[in-house]
Design a protein around this motif. Structure first.
Motif, short mmCIF file in Angstrom:
data_model
loop_
_atom_site.label_atom_id
_atom_site.label_comp_id
_atom_site.label_asym_id
_atom_site.label_seq_id
_atom_site.Cartn_x
_atom_site.Cartn_y
_atom_site.Cartn_z
N LEU A 54 0.83 -1.20 0.00
CA LEU A 54 0.00 0.00 0.00
C LEU A 54 0.86 1.25 0.00
N ALA A 55 1.88 1.25 0.85
CA ALA A 55 2.76 2.41 0.97
C ALA A 55 3.53 2.67 -0.33
N LYS A 56 4.00 1.62 -0.97
CA LYS A 56 4.79 1.79 -2.19
C LYS A 56 3.93 2.33 -3.33
N PHE A 57 2.70 1.82 -3.45
CA PHE A 57 1.81 2.36 -4.47
C PHE A 57 1.53 3.84 -4.22
N LYS A 58 1.28 4.19 -2.96
CA LYS A 58 0.98 5.59 -2.65
C LYS A 58 2.16 6.49 -2.96
N GLN A 59 3.37 6.01 -2.68
CA GLN A 59 4.57 6.77 -3.00
C GLN A 59 4.70 7.00 -4.50
N ALA A 60 4.14 6.07 -5.28
CA ALA A 60 4.18 6.20 -6.74
C ALA A 60 3.02 7.04 -7.28
N GLY A 61 2.22 7.59 -6.38
CA GLY A 61 1.10 8.43 -6.80
C GLY A 61 -0.16 7.68 -7.14
N VAL A 62 -0.26 6.42 -6.69
CA VAL A 62 -1.41 5.58 -7.00
C VAL A 62 -2.17 5.27 -5.71
N THR A 63 -3.45 5.61 -5.67
CA THR A 63 -4.29 5.19 -4.54
C THR A 63 -4.47 3.68 -4.63
N PRO A 64 -4.02 2.92 -3.64
CA PRO A 64 -3.95 1.47 -3.83
C PRO A 64 -5.26 0.71 -3.73
N LEU A 65 -6.19 1.16 -2.87
CA LEU A 65 -7.35 0.33 -2.54
C LEU A 65 -8.64 0.84 -3.17
N ALA A 66 -9.29 0.01 -3.94
CA ALA A 66 -10.64 0.30 -4.41
C ALA A 66 -11.59 0.26 -3.22
N ASN A 67 -12.61 1.10 -3.24
CA ASN A 67 -13.51 1.16 -2.09
C ASN A 67 -14.81 1.86 -2.49
N ALA A 68 -15.83 1.70 -1.69
CA ALA A 68 -17.11 2.39 -1.89
C ALA A 68 -17.80 2.54 -0.55
N GLY A 69 -18.12 3.77 -0.17
CA GLY A 69 -18.74 4.01 1.12
C GLY A 69 -20.25 3.98 1.11
N ASN A 70 -20.86 4.05 -0.06
CA ASN A 70 -22.31 4.17 -0.13
C ASN A 70 -23.01 2.82 -0.26
N GLU A 71 -22.28 1.75 -0.10
CA GLU A 71 -22.83 0.40 -0.05
C GLU A 71 -21.91 -0.44 0.84
N LYS A 122 -9.10 4.41 9.76
CA LYS A 122 -8.87 5.86 9.79
C LYS A 122 -7.42 6.18 9.39
N GLU A 123 -6.49 5.36 9.87
CA GLU A 123 -5.07 5.55 9.52
C GLU A 123 -4.86 5.42 8.02
N TRP A 124 -5.50 4.41 7.42
CA TRP A 124 -5.36 4.20 5.97
C TRP A 124 -6.01 5.34 5.18
N LEU A 125 -7.09 5.90 5.70
CA LEU A 125 -7.69 7.07 5.07
C LEU A 125 -6.71 8.25 5.10
N ASP A 126 -6.12 8.48 6.27
CA ASP A 126 -5.20 9.60 6.43
C ASP A 126 -3.96 9.45 5.55
N LYS A 127 -3.52 8.21 5.36
CA LYS A 127 -2.33 7.96 4.54
C LYS A 127 -2.65 7.95 3.04
N GLY A 128 -3.94 7.97 2.72
CA GLY A 128 -4.33 7.96 1.31
C GLY A 128 -4.38 6.58 0.69
N TYR A 129 -4.39 5.54 1.51
CA TYR A 129 -4.53 4.19 0.96
C TYR A 129 -5.96 3.98 0.47
N PHE A 130 -6.93 4.55 1.20
CA PHE A 130 -8.30 4.71 0.73
C PHE A 130 -8.46 6.15 0.24
N GLU A 131 -9.36 6.35 -0.71
CA GLU A 131 -9.68 7.70 -1.16
C GLU A 131 -10.91 8.19 -0.41
N LYS A 132 -10.77 9.31 0.30
CA LYS A 132 -11.88 9.80 1.12
C LYS A 132 -13.12 10.12 0.29
N LYS A 133 -12.93 10.57 -0.92
CA LYS A 133 -14.08 10.94 -1.75
C LYS A 133 -14.89 9.72 -2.20
#
Length: 440
Positions: A197-214, A259-270
């Motif tokens: 996760l960290a390496k992808f984020k360092q490369a400018g890629v949000t690593p984890l697909a996600n959806a909050g509305n389901e 919450k930590e993964w949100l703050d680190k950008g592993y999940f996209e808050k939007k």
């Protein structure tokens, strides 16, 4: 996969108008088909509902089962209605208690769904039929837990109210090409998963697909809790065998890590506002290299992904995962043609349909594993079997309480929108505690 999966729907809109509109939408097709007031003659018409996309593994299997039913019942008309999971989830009690009830339908399992309707007397007790037709021998003990309920409507009882014919569980999907492009090693344990996760984020890629509305975001929350849980914790939460501490180490770790993964950008808050299908599109369109979700995606991914290599494997951060026997066929108490419904269920458990379920990318419950030749399907079946043997299938988080699905979606959205851990845990705890008080 081209649809989110039967664990879904968003419940953030006002309920009163939504329920009324959805109920009308659910009833209208049947009225138009004449299957309600037309007085369908007993033994001459089978009315059937399910919510699988026709291009998914299960959609293809149910289509084949309907075709087989028509061949073996030449004098019977099949009136099939495609529903959404949300339509049935929200309105099943109302519809099944009316003269609009179908003869057989696919329905979600768990105390809050099948168990609740069984307790209310809206579902046919299939125990004797399951034994007579040999279904109890085809479905393993662990896979049948969610098919059997007691007088309180709690799963694991002695009466069968639903018949599952596939298994489902949550695992990890990887875009192999993106891993190779960014020189990221495939995870083998939790430490290497977080490193990826960290390496992808360092490369400018949000690593984890996600959806909050389901369901996807709340599945993540439960999966993280399971990584710190033992069998007793699962039994306490799902089967009410002991006290559940919602501020204990399991749930606290889940909320803190999320919450930590949100703050680190592993999940996209939007992603708080998107749905499961959009999460799948994130993975298919190569915007996210990792998706952790159910095996129900495999059939669709096999169809939709043509331009990159991908793989599936057990989530490496936990010995337990979300999973169980799949959603199941139920026969309403008010069904007109129960014998025909039983015949259809029997076909879904036949060797040909079970093999088709496996080959198309799902997990059949009554097929010999060596009959399945597709390599990705075999990987899934082997992983599911391993989880079953290791007691690693821990059901789904919304099952213990009626309406709990809404709670988890809202709580996870609040977490993604910045709510503190204590309030989120309290939000999950409140309806559970209230429900325990009502069952004593």
């Amino acid at each position: 996969m081209t649809h989110p999966r039967p664990h879904t729907p968003a419940r953030t809109r006002p309920r009163t108008h939504l329920l009324a509109a959805a109920c009308l939408a659910l009833l209208a097709p049947l009225t138009a088909c004449g299957s309600g007031d037309s007085g369908a003659e007993d033994g001459k018409t089978l009315r059937l509902w399910h919510y699988e996309d026709r291009n998914s593994a299960l959609g293809k299997a149910w289509t084949a089962a309907i075709d087989e039913f028509k061949k073996t019942h030449p004098g019977v008309k099949v009136v099939f209605e495609q529903k959404t999971f949300e339509q049935i989830q929200q309105n099943a009690g109302m519809i099944l208690n009316s003269d609009k009830a179908p003869d057989v339908l696919e329905y979600n399992k768990g105390n809050a769904t099948t168990g609740l309707l069984a307790k209310q007397g809206l579902l046919t007790d299939l125990t004797a039929t399951a034994e007579k037709r040999g279904w109890t021998k085809k479905i393993s003990e662990s896979a049948s837990v969610t098919a059997r309920y007691d007088a309180k409507g709690e799963m694991g009882g002695d009466k069968w109210y639903g018949i599952p014919n596939y298994g489902e569980f949550v695992l990890a999907y990887y875009n192999d090409d993106l891993f190779e492009k960014h020189k990221v090693d495939k995870p083998t344990d939790f430490a290497s998963f977080e490193a990826a996760l960290a390496k992808f984020k360092q490369a400018g890629v949000t690593p984890l697909a996600n959806a909050g509305n389901e369901y996807p975001a709340s599945h993540w929350l439960y999966l993280l809790a399971l990584s710190k849980a033992d069998d007793a914790w699962v039994d306490n939460f799902q089967l009410y065998k002991g006290k559940v501490d919602f501020h204990g180490p399991e749930w606290t770790y889940a909320v803190d890590t999320y919450k930590e993964w949100l703050d680190k950008g592993y999940f996209e808050k939007k992603d708080v506002g998107i749905k499961g299908t959009q999460m799948g599109e994130q993975f298919v369109s190569q915007k996210r290299p990792i998706m952790v979700s159910g095996n129900w995606w495999v059939g669709g991914l096999k169809n939709d992904i043509k331009d990159f290599a991908w793989s599936a494997a057990p989530y490496p951060g936990s010995e337990k995962t979300l999973g169980s026997g799949g959603n199941q066929w139920v026969i309403p108490t008010k069904a007109t043609n129960k014998k025909l419904a039983e015949d259809f269920i029997d076909i879904t458990l036949s060797p040909r349909i079970q093999k088709l379920i496996g080959e198309e990318g799902s997990v059949p419950l009554a097929a010999a594993p060596d009959e399945i030749k597709d390599p990705k399907s075999r990987q899934l079946i082997d992983a599911f079997t391993a989880y079953q043997k290791g007691n690693g299938l821990a059901f789904f988080p919304d099952w213990p309480v009626p309406g709990y699905y809404d709670t988890f979606v809202a709580a996870t959205q609040n977490l993604m929108n910045g709510a503190d851990a204590k309030s989120v845990l309290g939000e999950i705890e409140a309806p559970y505690t209230k429900h325990l008080a009502t069952r004593r």
